[in-house]
Design an enzyme around this catalytic site. Structure first.
Site, PDB file in Angstrom:
ATOM      1  N   GLU A  55       1.546 -13.500  11.977  1.00  0.00           N
ATOM      2  CA  GLU A  55       2.045 -12.410  12.662  1.00  0.00           C
ATOM      3  C   GLU A  55       1.838 -11.054  12.096  1.00  0.00           C
ATOM      4  O   GLU A  55       2.200 -11.276  10.527  1.00  0.00           O
ATOM      5  CB  GLU A  55       3.619 -12.291  13.079  1.00  0.00           C
ATOM      6  CG  GLU A  55       3.886 -13.660  14.210  1.00  0.00           C
ATOM      7  CD  GLU A  55       3.283 -13.089  15.329  1.00  0.00           C
ATOM      8  OE1 GLU A  55       3.485 -12.081  15.963  1.00  0.00           O
ATOM      9  OE2 GLU A  55       2.587 -14.163  16.201  1.00  0.00           O
ATOM     10  N   ASP A 100       0.677  -1.244   0.109  1.00  0.00           N
ATOM     11  CA  ASP A 100      -0.057   0.069   0.187  1.00  0.00           C
ATOM     12  C   ASP A 100       0.910   1.191  -0.171  1.00  0.00           C
ATOM     13  O   ASP A 100       1.999   1.232   0.687  1.00  0.00           O
ATOM     14  CB  ASP A 100      -0.847  -0.162   1.270  1.00  0.00           C
ATOM     15  CG  ASP A 100      -2.105   0.888   1.124  1.00  0.00           C
ATOM     16  OD1 ASP A 100      -2.302   1.553   0.108  1.00  0.00           O
ATOM     17  OD2 ASP A 100      -2.642   1.199   2.140  1.00  0.00           O
ATOM     18  N   ASN A 154       1.265   3.524  -2.851  1.00  0.00           N
ATOM     19  CA  ASN A 154       1.842   3.873  -4.186  1.00  0.00           C
ATOM     20  C   ASN A 154       1.382   5.309  -4.481  1.00  0.00           C
ATOM     21  O   ASN A 154       2.131   6.354  -5.072  1.00  0.00           O
ATOM     22  CB  ASN A 154       1.557   3.054  -5.479  1.00  0.00           C
ATOM     23  CG  ASN A 154       1.958   1.633  -5.174  1.00  0.00           C
ATOM     24  OD1 ASN A 154       3.019   1.499  -4.275  1.00  0.00           O
ATOM     25  ND2 ASN A 154       1.586   0.651  -5.978  1.00  0.00           N
ATOM     26  N   ARG A 206     -11.676   1.498  -9.104  1.00  0.00           N
ATOM     27  CA  ARG A 206     -10.714   2.669  -9.290  1.00  0.00           C
ATOM     28  C   ARG A 206     -11.149   3.219 -10.819  1.00  0.00           C
ATOM     29  O   ARG A 206     -11.601   2.556 -11.890  1.00  0.00           O
ATOM     30  CB  ARG A 206      -9.325   2.278  -9.253  1.00  0.00           C
ATOM     31  CG  ARG A 206      -9.043   2.054  -7.802  1.00  0.00           C
ATOM     32  CD  ARG A 206      -7.690   1.813  -7.703  1.00  0.00           C
ATOM     33  NE  ARG A 206      -7.392   1.530  -6.005  1.00  0.00           N
ATOM     34  CZ  ARG A 206      -6.200   1.716  -5.432  1.00  0.00           C
ATOM     35  NH1 ARG A 206      -5.109   2.291  -6.169  1.00  0.00           N
ATOM     36  NH2 ARG A 206      -6.112   1.603  -4.230  1.00  0.00           N
ATOM     37  N   TRP A 218       2.848   7.843  -2.296  1.00  0.00           N
ATOM     38  CA  TRP A 218       4.245   8.075  -2.694  1.00  0.00           C
ATOM     39  C   TRP A 218       4.451   9.049  -3.962  1.00  0.00           C
ATOM     40  O   TRP A 218       5.303   9.990  -4.078  1.00  0.00           O
ATOM     41  CB  TRP A 218       4.867   6.703  -2.941  1.00  0.00           C
ATOM     42  CG  TRP A 218       6.440   6.680  -3.240  1.00  0.00           C
ATOM     43  CD1 TRP A 218       7.359   6.609  -2.500  1.00  0.00           C
ATOM     44  CD2 TRP A 218       6.909   6.898  -4.621  1.00  0.00           C
ATOM     45  NE1 TRP A 218       8.660   6.680  -3.238  1.00  0.00           N
ATOM     46  CE2 TRP A 218       8.227   6.792  -4.688  1.00  0.00           C
ATOM     47  CE3 TRP A 218       6.504   7.350  -5.976  1.00  0.00           C
ATOM     48  CZ2 TRP A 218       9.131   6.935  -5.624  1.00  0.00           C
ATOM     49  CZ3 TRP A 218       7.145   7.359  -7.076  1.00  0.00           C
ATOM     50  CH2 TRP A 218       8.649   7.264  -6.748  1.00  0.00           C
ATOM     51  N   ASN A 239     -10.561  -3.220  -6.576  1.00  0.00           N
ATOM     52  CA  ASN A 239      -9.822  -2.432  -7.580  1.00  0.00           C
ATOM     53  C   ASN A 239     -10.439  -1.887  -8.633  1.00  0.00           C
ATOM     54  O   ASN A 239     -10.134  -1.144  -9.483  1.00  0.00           O
ATOM     55  CB  ASN A 239      -8.142  -2.728  -7.468  1.00  0.00           C
ATOM     56  CG  ASN A 239      -7.471  -2.347  -6.058  1.00  0.00           C
ATOM     57  OD1 ASN A 239      -6.437  -3.452  -5.867  1.00  0.00           O
ATOM     58  ND2 ASN A 239      -7.782  -1.803  -5.245  1.00  0.00           N
ATOM     59  N   SER A 264      -7.018  -6.144  -6.097  1.00  0.00           N
ATOM     60  CA  SER A 264      -8.239  -6.746  -5.503  1.00  0.00           C
ATOM     61  C   SER A 264      -9.320  -6.633  -6.339  1.00  0.00           C
ATOM     62  O   SER A 264      -9.303  -5.981  -7.189  1.00  0.00           O
ATOM     63  CB  SER A 264      -8.281  -5.949  -4.197  1.00  0.00           C
ATOM     64  OG  SER A 264      -9.007  -4.770  -4.516  1.00  0.00           O
TER      65      SER A 264
END
Ligand code: FPP
Length: 239
Positions: free
Chosen positions: A192, A8, A10, A59, A13, A56, A53
């Protein structure tokens, strides 16, 4: 060791650099490439990357096309290297909505690397964990199961995972959000979880090494109690 990553950040950024979102995804693809190489060196057995996904698809169309195009180009360039490094490529998820060129490339990359055994690289594309659980349940019909782990076989068949992947040991999500976003919900039952602030394009081999270091410090109990060293106090209590 199975590592799963929600890549996650992009878009953020790119925004920080006044670039468009597609440039962020291109940088994300470069990071994915570096992390795959690093995972091989770190002797990871299975690496699952959440690339696209089912949600997505909502979008904007240019972004969807850019992401799927990027995936196809990634598969083209990564296949030869995966063959050299014995990495088996596998795209998990649904395929009927993917365009024919991407589907053909997926099949080719999977066929060419089918004999590779050093690492199983799974790219989740048009993937929804909840839909895979529903589909696996449909395939299960009346098959008796003795343990939840046996359900993995049905989940694998539901998303074209070949071979069957083990449960996730470490799930990493970059870019600060702390949620699973419909990714490997069943397979992460005892994973974890590691949520990092770093934006995905900045995640690299060093970040993976650091994540593995953090994982090695976690105490996994799987619902049991911790194995404790028998001290003189415990021995006295037993008497
Ligand atoms: C989430 O960032 C990222 C995605 C929806 C796509 C992930 C795709 C890649 C990393 C590139 C292609 C992958 C491979 C393996 C070649 P976002 O767009 O939601 O970022 P934001 O939350 O900052 O907007």
């Amino acid at each position: 060791m199975h590592i799963a990553i929600i890549m996650d950040g992009n878009g953020r950024w790119a925004a920080l650099r006044n670039l468009n979102r597609q440039a962020g995804h291109r940088a994300g693809a470069r990071a994915a490439d570096a992390v795959v190489r690093a995972a091989v060196r770190q002797r990871v057995d299975t690496l699952t990357l959440y690339a696209f996904s089912c949600d997505n698809w909502f979008r904007p169309r240019p972004e969807v096309e850019a992401l799927l195009g990027l995936l196809r180009r990634y598969l083209i360039t990564a296949t030869d290297r995966c063959l050299e490094e014995s990495v088996r490529i596998n795209v998990i998820g649904r395929r009927h909505r993917l365009n024919s060129t991407l589907k053909a490339q997926i099949e080719q990359s999977e066929r060419l690397t089918a004999g590779c055994s050093r690492m199983h690289l799974r790219l989740a594309v048009d993937y929804s964990s909840r839909l895979s659980i529903i589909e696996a349940g449909r395939r299960l019909r009346d098959t008796p199961l003795n343990a939840p782990a046996e359900y993995l076989r049905f989940l694998a068949a539901a998303v074209h995972s070949d071979p069957v992947a083990p449960e996730v040991d470490l799930l990493i999500r970059t870019a600060g959000e702390k949620r699973l976003s419909d990714f490997l919900l069943w397979e992460c039952a005892y994973a974890e979880l590691l949520f990092l602030d770093c934006l995905w394009p900045d995640f690299d081999a060093a970040a993976l090494a650091q994540a593995l270091e953090e994982f090695s410090c976690r105490q996994r109990r799987f619902g049991r109690i911790a194995a404790v060293k028998e001290t003189s106090e415990i021995q006295a209590w037993k008497r």
